[in-house]
Design a protein around this motif. Structure first.
Motif, PDB file in Angstrom:
ATOM      1  N   GLU A 100      -1.852   3.421   0.453  1.00  0.00           N
ATOM      2  CA  GLU A 100      -3.108   2.954  -0.120  1.00  0.00           C
ATOM      3  C   GLU A 100      -3.490   1.615   0.502  1.00  0.00           C
ATOM      4  OE1 GLU A 100      -5.017   1.793  -4.427  1.00  0.00           O
ATOM      5  OE2 GLU A 100      -3.276   3.129  -4.375  1.00  0.00           O
ATOM      6  N   GLY A 101      -4.638   1.551   1.120  1.00  0.00           N
ATOM      7  CA  GLY A 101      -5.140   0.310   1.699  1.00  0.00           C
ATOM      8  C   GLY A 101      -4.707   0.031   3.127  1.00  0.00           C
ATOM      9  N   GLY A 102      -3.873   0.864   3.725  1.00  0.00           N
ATOM     10  CA  GLY A 102      -3.471   0.560   5.093  1.00  0.00           C
ATOM     11  C   GLY A 102      -2.368   1.439   5.628  1.00  0.00           C
ATOM     12  N   TYR A 103      -1.580   0.855   6.513  1.00  0.00           N
ATOM     13  CA  TYR A 103      -0.548   1.582   7.243  1.00  0.00           C
ATOM     14  C   TYR A 103       0.717   0.742   7.336  1.00  0.00           C
ATOM     15  CZ  TYR A 103      -4.694   4.116   8.676  1.00  0.00           C
ATOM     16  OH  TYR A 103      -5.866   4.830   8.661  1.00  0.00           O
ATOM     17  N   ASP A 104       1.847   1.407   7.232  1.00  0.00           N
ATOM     18  CA  ASP A 104       3.141   0.779   7.484  1.00  0.00           C
ATOM     19  C   ASP A 104       3.714   1.402   8.745  1.00  0.00           C
ATOM     20  OD1 ASP A 104       3.010  -0.794   5.218  1.00  0.00           O
ATOM     21  OD2 ASP A 104       4.203   0.584   3.993  1.00  0.00           O
ATOM     22  N   PHE A 105       4.154   0.563   9.659  1.00  0.00           N
ATOM     23  CA  PHE A 105       4.824   1.006  10.876  1.00  0.00           C
ATOM     24  C   PHE A 105       6.314   0.791  10.633  1.00  0.00           C
ATOM     25  CE2 PHE A 105       0.537   0.166  11.999  1.00  0.00           C
ATOM     26  CZ  PHE A 105       0.239   0.969  13.092  1.00  0.00           C
ATOM     27  N   ARG A 106       7.095   1.869  10.659  1.00  0.00           N
ATOM     28  CA  ARG A 106       8.518   1.795  10.307  1.00  0.00           C
ATOM     29  C   ARG A 106       9.398   2.292  11.443  1.00  0.00           C
ATOM     30  NH1 ARG A 106       9.690   0.427   5.284  1.00  0.00           N
ATOM     31  NH2 ARG A 106       7.991   0.355   3.784  1.00  0.00           N
ATOM     32  N   PHE A 107      10.526   1.589  11.613  1.00  0.00           N
ATOM     33  CA  PHE A 107      11.530   2.004  12.578  1.00  0.00           C
ATOM     34  C   PHE A 107      12.179   3.302  12.116  1.00  0.00           C
ATOM     35  CE2 PHE A 107      11.324  -2.647  13.108  1.00  0.00           C
ATOM     36  CZ  PHE A 107      11.028  -2.705  14.465  1.00  0.00           C
ATOM     37  N   GLN A 108      12.948   3.916  12.983  1.00  0.00           N
ATOM     38  CA  GLN A 108      13.581   5.200  12.671  1.00  0.00           C
ATOM     39  C   GLN A 108      14.524   5.103  11.477  1.00  0.00           C
ATOM     40  OE1 GLN A 108      12.385   7.930  14.291  1.00  0.00           O
ATOM     41  NE2 GLN A 108      11.052   6.334  15.087  1.00  0.00           N
ATOM     42  N   ASP A 109      15.109   3.939  11.238  1.00  0.00           N
ATOM     43  CA  ASP A 109      16.012   3.782  10.089  1.00  0.00           C
ATOM     44  C   ASP A 109      15.257   3.518   8.786  1.00  0.00           C
ATOM     45  OD1 ASP A 109      15.185   1.129  10.260  1.00  0.00           O
ATOM     46  OD2 ASP A 109      17.179   0.330  10.653  1.00  0.00           O
ATOM     47  N   GLY A 110      13.923   3.489   8.851  1.00  0.00           N
ATOM     48  CA  GLY A 110      13.098   3.276   7.672  1.00  0.00           C
ATOM     49  C   GLY A 110      12.709   1.833   7.427  1.00  0.00           C
ATOM     50  N   SER A 111      13.312   0.893   8.157  1.00  0.00           N
ATOM     51  CA  SER A 111      12.970  -0.514   7.952  1.00  0.00           C
ATOM     52  C   SER A 111      11.560  -0.800   8.468  1.00  0.00           C
ATOM     53  CB  SER A 111      13.998  -1.428   8.620  1.00  0.00           C
ATOM     54  OG  SER A 111      14.000  -1.234  10.020  1.00  0.00           O
ATOM     55  N   LEU A 112      10.923  -1.786   7.853  1.00  0.00           N
ATOM     56  CA  LEU A 112       9.532  -2.104   8.129  1.00  0.00           C
ATOM     57  C   LEU A 112       9.375  -2.935   9.393  1.00  0.00           C
ATOM     58  CD1 LEU A 112       6.620  -1.925   6.967  1.00  0.00           C
ATOM     59  CD2 LEU A 112       7.097  -4.112   5.835  1.00  0.00           C
ATOM     60  N   SER A 113       8.524  -2.465  10.307  1.00  0.00           N
ATOM     61  CA  SER A 113       8.147  -3.249  11.478  1.00  0.00           C
ATOM     62  C   SER A 113       6.930  -4.103  11.157  1.00  0.00           C
ATOM     63  CB  SER A 113       7.841  -2.335  12.665  1.00  0.00           C
ATOM     64  OG  SER A 113       7.269  -3.082  13.718  1.00  0.00           O
ATOM     65  N   SER A 114       5.906  -3.475  10.543  1.00  0.00           N
ATOM     66  CA  SER A 114       4.712  -4.205  10.132  1.00  0.00           C
ATOM     67  C   SER A 114       3.935  -3.413   9.089  1.00  0.00           C
ATOM     68  CB  SER A 114       3.814  -4.502  11.335  1.00  0.00           C
ATOM     69  OG  SER A 114       3.408  -3.296  11.952  1.00  0.00           O
ATOM     70  N   SER A 115       3.142  -4.134   8.324  1.00  0.00           N
ATOM     71  CA  SER A 115       2.280  -3.548   7.316  1.00  0.00           C
ATOM     72  C   SER A 115       0.868  -4.030   7.632  1.00  0.00           C
ATOM     73  CB  SER A 115       2.719  -4.008   5.928  1.00  0.00           C
ATOM     74  OG  SER A 115       1.979  -3.368   4.934  1.00  0.00           O
ATOM     75  N   MET A 116      -0.038  -3.100   7.983  1.00  0.00           N
ATOM     76  CA  MET A 116      -1.322  -3.463   8.540  1.00  0.00           C
ATOM     77  C   MET A 116      -2.489  -2.819   7.800  1.00  0.00           C
ATOM     78  SD  MET A 116      -0.171  -5.207  11.189  1.00  0.00           S
ATOM     79  CE  MET A 116      -1.390  -5.276  12.478  1.00  0.00           C
ATOM     80  N   GLU A 117      -3.647  -3.477   7.870  1.00  0.00           N
ATOM     81  CA  GLU A 117      -4.894  -2.928   7.353  1.00  0.00           C
ATOM     82  C   GLU A 117      -5.868  -2.861   8.516  1.00  0.00           C
ATOM     83  OE1 GLU A 117      -3.381  -5.611   5.503  1.00  0.00           O
ATOM     84  OE2 GLU A 117      -2.414  -4.002   4.396  1.00  0.00           O
ATOM     85  N   ARG A 118      -6.621  -1.771   8.568  1.00  0.00           N
ATOM     86  CA  ARG A 118      -7.623  -1.618   9.630  1.00  0.00           C
ATOM     87  C   ARG A 118      -8.825  -2.494   9.316  1.00  0.00           C
ATOM     88  NH1 ARG A 118      -9.342   4.341  11.274  1.00  0.00           N
ATOM     89  NH2 ARG A 118     -11.002   4.061   9.770  1.00  0.00           N
ATOM     90  N   GLN A 119      -9.341  -3.151  10.330  1.00  0.00           N
ATOM     91  CA  GLN A 119     -10.488  -4.051  10.189  1.00  0.00           C
ATOM     92  C   GLN A 119     -11.784  -3.321  10.479  1.00  0.00           C
ATOM     93  OE1 GLN A 119      -9.841  -7.471   9.120  1.00  0.00           O
ATOM     94  NE2 GLN A 119      -8.129  -6.140   8.638  1.00  0.00           N
TER      95      GLN A 119
END
Length: 119
Positions: A100-119
């Protein structure tokens, strides 16, 4: 009776898992191409730093991380992996999760790389 209780518990747990999995849907290659490519994003990296990125449709991106300009190349695999290379660093492949509200980019182990919202 125990068998019926076990079956009922399995069905309930299966339904709970399906609902939880749907909470952060992993994007497919066509969805990444439509929703990520050609757009600008702002958010935070997994370590909490401010990040912005502009994703071109030519396989490159640029942006800023910790107030330092970054640029790199990306590719999208057939199975929906977002693979990026920043500068001369090794390529990293991530899953893109719609939330909801954006995108999470996650590594293969599930850890978070970044949490982003489209502009």
């Amino acid at each position: 009776m125990k068998v019926l209780a076990s079956v009922a518990a399995a069905v309930i747990l299966s339904n709970v898992a399906c609902v939880a999995a749907g909470a952060a849907e992993i994007l497919t290659k066509p969805e990444i191409e439509a929703e990520i490519v050609g757009h600008e994003f702002r958010g935070r990296s997994g370590d909490g730093n401010i990040l912005w990125i502009d994703v071109s449709d030519s396989g490159t991106f640029y942006g800023s991380y910790r107030n330092v300009k970054i640029s790199g190349k990306y590719r999208i695999t057939e199975d929906g992996q977002w693979c990026r290379r920043i500068g001369s660093a090794p390529e990293q492949c991530l899953n893109v999760h719609r939330r909801e509200g954006g995108y999470d980019f996650r590594f293969q182990d599930g850890s978070l790389s970044s949490s982003m919202e489209r502009q």
